[in-house]
Design a protein around this motif. Structure first.
Motif, PDB file in Angstrom:
ATOM      1  N   GLY A  94       2.907  -6.933 -17.846  1.00 10.94           N
ATOM      2  CA  GLY A  94       1.596  -6.303 -17.670  1.00 10.94           C
ATOM      3  C   GLY A  94       1.726  -4.831 -17.976  1.00 10.94           C
ATOM      4  N   PRO A  95       0.591  -4.145 -18.070  1.00  9.42           N
ATOM      5  CA  PRO A  95       0.614  -2.734 -18.453  1.00  9.42           C
ATOM      6  C   PRO A  95       1.298  -1.854 -17.414  1.00  9.42           C
ATOM      7  CG  PRO A  95      -1.593  -3.390 -17.768  1.00  9.42           C
ATOM      8  CD  PRO A  95      -0.771  -4.631 -17.822  1.00  9.42           C
ATOM      9  N   SER A  96       1.715  -0.694 -17.841  1.00 11.51           N
ATOM     10  CA  SER A  96       2.351   0.268 -16.961  1.00 11.51           C
ATOM     11  C   SER A  96       1.453   0.562 -15.758  1.00 11.51           C
ATOM     12  CB  SER A  96       2.616   1.554 -17.752  1.00 11.51           C
ATOM     13  OG  SER A  96       3.262   2.477 -16.933  1.00 11.51           O
ATOM     14  N   GLY A  97       2.041   0.557 -14.577  1.00 10.11           N
ATOM     15  CA  GLY A  97       1.291   0.876 -13.366  1.00 10.11           C
ATOM     16  C   GLY A  97       0.620  -0.311 -12.696  1.00 10.11           C
ATOM     17  N   CYS A  98       0.817  -1.535 -13.219  1.00  8.81           N
ATOM     18  CA  CYS A  98       0.108  -2.698 -12.653  1.00  8.81           C
ATOM     19  C   CYS A  98       0.799  -3.272 -11.416  1.00  8.81           C
ATOM     20  CB  CYS A  98      -0.105  -3.783 -13.702  1.00  8.81           C
ATOM     21  SG  CYS A  98       1.389  -4.672 -14.140  1.00  8.81           S
ATOM     22  N   GLY A  99       1.985  -2.739 -11.080  1.00 12.28           N
ATOM     23  CA  GLY A  99       2.638  -3.186  -9.846  1.00 12.28           C
ATOM     24  C   GLY A  99       3.857  -4.077 -10.034  1.00 12.28           C
ATOM     25  N   LYS A 100       4.346  -4.183 -11.253  1.00 12.98           N
ATOM     26  CA  LYS A 100       5.503  -5.055 -11.519  1.00 12.98           C
ATOM     27  C   LYS A 100       6.754  -4.570 -10.791  1.00 12.98           C
ATOM     28  CE  LYS A 100       5.449  -4.114 -15.960  1.00 12.98           C
ATOM     29  NZ  LYS A 100       4.358  -3.122 -16.065  1.00 12.98           N
ATOM     30  N   SER A 101       7.082  -3.289 -11.000  1.00 10.02           N
ATOM     31  CA  SER A 101       8.295  -2.742 -10.369  1.00 10.02           C
ATOM     32  C   SER A 101       8.206  -2.794  -8.859  1.00 10.02           C
ATOM     33  CB  SER A 101       8.501  -1.277 -10.754  1.00 10.02           C
ATOM     34  OG  SER A 101       8.927  -1.181 -12.063  1.00 10.02           O
ATOM     35  N   THR A 102       7.041  -2.460  -8.345  1.00 11.78           N
ATOM     36  CA  THR A 102       6.862  -2.484  -6.905  1.00 11.78           C
ATOM     37  C   THR A 102       7.116  -3.890  -6.363  1.00 11.78           C
ATOM     38  OG1 THR A 102       5.258  -0.700  -7.068  1.00 11.78           O
ATOM     39  CG2 THR A 102       5.214  -2.005  -5.049  1.00 11.78           C
ATOM     40  N   LYS A 131       0.847  -1.193   0.000  1.00 14.77           N
ATOM     41  CA  LYS A 131       0.000   0.000   0.000  1.00 14.77           C
ATOM     42  C   LYS A 131       0.877   1.234   0.000  1.00 14.77           C
ATOM     43  CE  LYS A 131      -3.901  -1.854   2.579  1.00 14.77           C
ATOM     44  NZ  LYS A 131      -4.811  -1.720   3.696  1.00 14.77           N
ATOM     45  N   TYR A 132       0.524   2.205  -0.819  1.00 19.53           N
ATOM     46  CA  TYR A 132       1.112   3.538  -0.724  1.00 19.53           C
ATOM     47  C   TYR A 132       0.006   4.446  -0.217  1.00 19.53           C
ATOM     48  CZ  TYR A 132       5.110   2.168  -3.635  1.00 19.53           C
ATOM     49  OH  TYR A 132       6.238   1.584  -4.138  1.00 19.53           O
ATOM     50  N   ASN A 133       0.198   5.050   0.922  1.00 22.42           N
ATOM     51  CA  ASN A 133      -0.864   5.863   1.522  1.00 22.42           C
ATOM     52  C   ASN A 133      -2.144   5.024   1.587  1.00 22.42           C
ATOM     53  OD1 ASN A 133       1.084   7.973   1.433  1.00 22.42           O
ATOM     54  ND2 ASN A 133       0.511   8.284  -0.712  1.00 22.42           N
ATOM     55  N   ASN A 134      -3.174   5.420   0.860  1.00 21.45           N
ATOM     56  CA  ASN A 134      -4.415   4.646   0.928  1.00 21.45           C
ATOM     57  C   ASN A 134      -4.633   3.753  -0.286  1.00 21.45           C
ATOM     58  OD1 ASN A 134      -5.247   5.525   3.454  1.00 21.45           O
ATOM     59  ND2 ASN A 134      -6.064   7.429   2.576  1.00 21.45           N
ATOM     60  N   GLN A 135      -3.652   3.781  -1.202  1.00 17.19           N
ATOM     61  CA  GLN A 135      -3.835   3.023  -2.431  1.00 17.19           C
ATOM     62  C   GLN A 135      -3.137   1.668  -2.327  1.00 17.19           C
ATOM     63  OE1 GLN A 135      -1.792   4.684  -5.771  1.00 17.19           O
ATOM     64  NE2 GLN A 135      -3.011   3.558  -7.277  1.00 17.19           N
ATOM     65  N   THR A 136      -3.871   0.580  -2.569  1.00 17.60           N
ATOM     66  CA  THR A 136      -3.264  -0.749  -2.583  1.00 17.60           C
ATOM     67  C   THR A 136      -2.817  -1.055  -4.005  1.00 17.60           C
ATOM     68  OG1 THR A 136      -4.781  -1.399  -0.838  1.00 17.60           O
ATOM     69  CG2 THR A 136      -3.591  -3.167  -1.940  1.00 17.60           C
ATOM     70  N   VAL A 137      -1.511  -1.124  -4.218  1.00 17.75           N
ATOM     71  CA  VAL A 137      -1.015  -1.301  -5.590  1.00 17.75           C
ATOM     72  C   VAL A 137      -0.601  -2.746  -5.876  1.00 17.75           C
ATOM     73  CG1 VAL A 137      -0.333   1.126  -5.774  1.00 17.75           C
ATOM     74  CG2 VAL A 137       1.371  -0.580  -5.095  1.00 17.75           C
ATOM     75  N   VAL A 138      -0.372  -3.533  -4.821  1.00 19.41           N
ATOM     76  CA  VAL A 138      -0.136  -4.968  -4.972  1.00 19.41           C
ATOM     77  C   VAL A 138      -1.090  -5.666  -4.003  1.00 19.41           C
ATOM     78  CG1 VAL A 138       1.539  -6.836  -4.650  1.00 19.41           C
ATOM     79  CG2 VAL A 138       2.273  -4.699  -5.707  1.00 19.41           C
TER      80      VAL A 138
HETATM   81  P1  ADP Z   1       4.711  -0.973 -13.074  1.00 16.97           P
HETATM   82  O1  ADP Z   1       6.086  -1.358 -12.718  1.00 16.97           O
HETATM   83  O2  ADP Z   1       3.846  -2.154 -13.400  1.00 16.97           O
HETATM   84  O3  ADP Z   1       4.654   0.071 -14.123  1.00 16.97           O
HETATM   85  P2  ADP Z   1       4.675   0.206 -10.453  1.00 16.97           P
HETATM   86  O4  ADP Z   1       4.947  -0.937  -9.552  1.00 16.97           O
HETATM   87  O5  ADP Z   1       5.814   1.111 -10.789  1.00 16.97           O
HETATM   88  O6  ADP Z   1       4.016  -0.361 -11.792  1.00 16.97           O
HETATM   89  O7  ADP Z   1       3.510   1.085  -9.862  1.00 16.97           O
HETATM   90  C1  ADP Z   1       2.297   0.526  -9.405  1.00 16.97           C
HETATM   91  C2  ADP Z   1       1.432   1.615  -8.862  1.00 16.97           C
HETATM   92  O8  ADP Z   1       2.018   2.112  -7.675  1.00 16.97           O
HETATM   93  C3  ADP Z   1       1.264   2.823  -9.783  1.00 16.97           C
HETATM   94  O9  ADP Z   1      -0.057   3.262  -9.654  1.00 16.97           O
HETATM   95  C4  ADP Z   1       2.251   3.834  -9.237  1.00 16.97           C
HETATM   96  O10 ADP Z   1       1.838   5.143  -9.502  1.00 16.97           O
HETATM   97  C5  ADP Z   1       2.213   3.519  -7.752  1.00 16.97           C
HETATM   98  N1  ADP Z   1       3.483   3.835  -7.083  1.00 16.97           N
HETATM   99  C6  ADP Z   1       4.698   3.304  -7.370  1.00 16.97           C
HETATM  100  N2  ADP Z   1       5.647   3.782  -6.562  1.00 16.97           N
HETATM  101  C7  ADP Z   1       5.006   4.633  -5.728  1.00 16.97           C
HETATM  102  C8  ADP Z   1       5.434   5.458  -4.645  1.00 16.97           C
HETATM  103  N3  ADP Z   1       6.714   5.491  -4.250  1.00 16.97           N
HETATM  104  N4  ADP Z   1       4.501   6.194  -3.997  1.00 16.97           N
HETATM  105  C9  ADP Z   1       3.203   6.161  -4.372  1.00 16.97           C
HETATM  106  N5  ADP Z   1       2.731   5.398  -5.388  1.00 16.97           N
HETATM  107  C10 ADP Z   1       3.620   4.653  -6.054  1.00 16.97           C
END
Ligand code: ADP
Ligand code: ADP
Length: 225
Positions: free
Chosen positions: A36-44, A12-19
């Motif tokens: 997967g598409p940009s923003g789907c949580g791969k890098s995270t 979770k980042y703040n209130n957003q659950t990204v994974v």
């Molecule tokens: P991907 O690698 O699939 O493009 P990311 O893992 O980079 O996706 O990001 C997943 C989601 O988390 C996105 O909505 C991104 O904006 C958000 N996000 C990534 N890093 C942070 C961060 N440090 N703080 C807040 N939100 C983040």
């Protein structure tokens, strides 16, 4: 070599659950691609495995050991970034050797290890050059070499080829695939490029909006209508 296991991993980042509660086994020695598409949580996800991002909930296991709270340097994993992150004032030798600093190797051992890796990635004649004097592909090889020289159990790559032109990208795909065979190390590779995923991975994990949609071999994905 190592098995990586994610159990109900949440970020979770703040209130957003990204994974959103990933369950995934990355077998020892596999070449696993997260696609997967940009923003789907791969890098995270990759960054949590690397220890660069805190895990909000769930467990991360490497060879059965829970590593959630282990510092990046203690996990025995190495990460290659898409922007290379080379040191501009150091030559290629020192850039590669940097990965060995603070590990207590003698100068002589460092030299041997750097030369061995340089040979593998085809940089032997470039060891005295600065990054600015290299092509994009050569810079990418330095970044790979710097990660490889540590002989990590797990090798993490975040879109490592995205800054290269199409021709070089194709060449590096082939090289990375053969490097994986040669090293036998677990590779976890992030890309938004489906072709890259299909041609390189032996396990392909398709993500969308923080969840795993599908997990398959390239063959199984290819068979689908
Ligand atoms: P991907 O690698 O699939 O493009 P990311 O893992 O980079 O996706 O990001 C997943 C989601 O988390 C996105 O909505 C991104 O904006 C958000 N996000 C990534 N890093 C942070 C961060 N440090 N703080 C807040 N939100 C983040
Ligand atoms: P990628 O998709 O390859 O991860 P990004 O441009 O999305 O690249 O992210 C680059 C950096 O910015 C990462 O360190 C990521 O954690 C951070 N980041 C991404 N999205 C956000 C966000 N919404 N808020 C804060 N930091 C973010």
């Amino acid at each position: 070599m190592a098995e990586v296991r994610l159990q109900q991993v949440v970020k979770k980042y703040n209130n957003q659950t990204v994974v959103k509660g990933l369950d995934l086994v990355i077998p020892d020695g596999s070449f696993t691609v997260l696609v997967g598409p940009s923003g789907c949580g791969k890098s995270t996800t990759l960054r949590m495995i690397a220890g660069l991002e805190e895990i909000t909930a769930g467990d991360l296991l490497i060879d059965g050991q829970r590593v959630n709270d282990l510092a990046p340097g203690k996990r025995d994993v190495a990460m290659v970034f898409q922007n290379y992150a080379l040191y501009p004032t150091m030559n290629v030798f020192d850039n590669i050797a940097f990965g060995l600093l603070n590990r207590g190797f003698s100068k002589k051992d460092c030299k041997r290890m750097v030369e061995e890796i340089a040979e593998i990635v085809g940089l032997s004649s470039y060891l005295q050059r600065k990054p600015a004097e290299l092509s994009g592909g050569q810079r990418q090889r330095v970044a790979l070499a710097r990660a490889m020289v540590k002989k990590p159990r797990v090798f993490l790559m975040d879109e490592p080829l995205s800054n290269l032109d199409a021709k070089l990208r194709n060449q590096m795909r082939v090289e990375l695939t053969s490097l994986h065979k040669q090293l036998g190390t677990t590779f976890i590779y992030v890309t938004h490029d489906q072709v890259e995923a299909m041609t390189m991975g032996d396990q392909i994990v398709v993500m969308n909006e923080g969840e795993i949609m599908q997990k398959a071999s390239p063959f199984e994905l290819y068979q689908q209508p």
